[in-house]
Design a protein around this motif. Structure first.
Motif, PDB file in Angstrom:
ATOM      1  N   THR A   1       0.845  -1.186   0.000  1.00  0.00           N
ATOM      2  CA  THR A   1       0.000   0.000   0.000  1.00  0.00           C
ATOM      3  C   THR A   1       0.877   1.232   0.000  1.00  0.00           C
ATOM      4  O   THR A   1       1.844   1.315   0.746  1.00  0.00           O
ATOM      5  CB  THR A   1      -0.913   0.015   1.238  1.00  0.00           C
ATOM      6  N   GLY A   2       0.536   2.203  -0.826  1.00  0.00           N
ATOM      7  CA  GLY A   2       1.275   3.456  -0.880  1.00  0.00           C
ATOM      8  C   GLY A   2       0.409   4.613  -0.427  1.00  0.00           C
ATOM      9  O   GLY A   2      -0.810   4.500  -0.335  1.00  0.00           O
ATOM     10  N   THR A   3       1.076   5.724  -0.136  1.00  0.00           N
ATOM     11  CA  THR A   3       0.384   6.949   0.243  1.00  0.00           C
ATOM     12  C   THR A   3       0.925   8.089  -0.592  1.00  0.00           C
ATOM     13  O   THR A   3       2.136   8.231  -0.737  1.00  0.00           O
ATOM     14  CB  THR A   3       0.589   7.268   1.736  1.00  0.00           C
TER      15      THR A   3
ATOM     16  N   PRO B   1      -3.122  -0.857  -4.233  1.00  0.00           N
ATOM     17  CA  PRO B   1      -3.769  -0.056  -3.191  1.00  0.00           C
ATOM     18  C   PRO B   1      -2.988   1.221  -2.898  1.00  0.00           C
ATOM     19  O   PRO B   1      -1.772   1.183  -2.716  1.00  0.00           O
ATOM     20  CB  PRO B   1      -3.770  -0.983  -1.973  1.00  0.00           C
ATOM     21  N   VAL B   2      -3.691   2.325  -2.887  1.00  0.00           N
ATOM     22  CA  VAL B   2      -3.066   3.616  -2.624  1.00  0.00           C
ATOM     23  C   VAL B   2      -4.042   4.488  -1.844  1.00  0.00           C
ATOM     24  O   VAL B   2      -5.249   4.455  -2.086  1.00  0.00           O
ATOM     25  CB  VAL B   2      -2.631   4.314  -3.942  1.00  0.00           C
TER      26      VAL B   2
ATOM     27  N   PRO C   1      -8.308   0.182  -6.407  1.00  0.00           N
ATOM     28  CA  PRO C   1      -8.047   0.156  -4.970  1.00  0.00           C
ATOM     29  C   PRO C   1      -7.494   1.474  -4.435  1.00  0.00           C
ATOM     30  O   PRO C   1      -6.531   1.496  -3.666  1.00  0.00           O
ATOM     31  CB  PRO C   1      -7.023  -0.981  -4.831  1.00  0.00           C
ATOM     32  N   ALA C   2      -8.086   2.582  -4.833  1.00  0.00           N
ATOM     33  CA  ALA C   2      -7.650   3.904  -4.361  1.00  0.00           C
ATOM     34  C   ALA C   2      -8.618   4.395  -3.297  1.00  0.00           C
ATOM     35  O   ALA C   2      -9.829   4.154  -3.387  1.00  0.00           O
ATOM     36  CB  ALA C   2      -7.595   4.897  -5.520  1.00  0.00           C
ATOM     37  N   ARG C   3      -8.074   5.084  -2.305  1.00  0.00           N
ATOM     38  CA  ARG C   3      -8.880   5.661  -1.227  1.00  0.00           C
ATOM     39  C   ARG C   3      -8.429   7.100  -1.037  1.00  0.00           C
ATOM     40  O   ARG C   3      -7.228   7.383  -1.026  1.00  0.00           O
ATOM     41  CB  ARG C   3      -8.641   4.859   0.041  1.00  0.00           C
TER      42      ARG C   3
ATOM     43  N   GLY D   1      -0.811  10.981   9.661  1.00  0.00           N
ATOM     44  CA  GLY D   1      -0.462   9.738  10.344  1.00  0.00           C
ATOM     45  C   GLY D   1       0.166   8.710   9.443  1.00  0.00           C
ATOM     46  O   GLY D   1       0.154   7.525   9.718  1.00  0.00           O
ATOM     47  N   ARG D   2       0.737   9.151   8.340  1.00  0.00           N
ATOM     48  CA  ARG D   2       1.296   8.227   7.365  1.00  0.00           C
ATOM     49  C   ARG D   2       2.810   8.125   7.425  1.00  0.00           C
ATOM     50  O   ARG D   2       3.410   7.482   6.617  1.00  0.00           O
ATOM     51  CB  ARG D   2       0.899   8.648   5.951  1.00  0.00           C
ATOM     52  N   MET D   3       3.466   8.793   8.368  1.00  0.00           N
ATOM     53  CA  MET D   3       4.928   8.713   8.450  1.00  0.00           C
ATOM     54  C   MET D   3       5.367   7.551   9.296  1.00  0.00           C
ATOM     55  O   MET D   3       4.738   7.126  10.183  1.00  0.00           O
ATOM     56  CB  MET D   3       5.498   9.997   9.029  1.00  0.00           C
TER      57      MET D   3
END
Length: 84
Positions: free
Chosen positions: A2-4, A28-29, A58-60, A82-84
């Motif tokens: 999963t990426g951000t 997913p991203v 699968p994108a959010r 909160g992604r770090m």
């Protein structure tokens, strides 16, 4: 995996990027749209999630309030997600 992606801004270019990711993501991203224009930011989150649903990707999409004109704000915007 999963990426951000942290997408700064709520203008036309950011909208195009968000909608393209929503329509074409293969992995997913999570896309966090950070901007100070709350109405436009919320619309982009809705549009991105709608595109992902329509195209079955699968994108959010999430929104984060952020005013990039404030000194040092970019780091705080990123930490707030909160992604770090």
């Amino acid at each position: 995996m999963t990426g951000t992606i942290l997408l700064f801004g709520t203008g036309a270019f950011a909208g195009r990027i968000a909608c393209d990711i929503g329509a074409t993501a293969r992995s997913p991203v999570t896309v966090v749209i950070a901007g100070r224009n709350a109405a436009r930011r919320d619309w982009l989150v809705t549009a991105g999630n709608a595109r992902a649903a329509v195209f079955g990707t699968p994108a959010r999409f999430l929104g984060a309030p952020c005013d990039l004109l404030e000194p040092g704000r970019r780091g705080r915007c990123w930490r707030r997600t909160g992604r770090m």
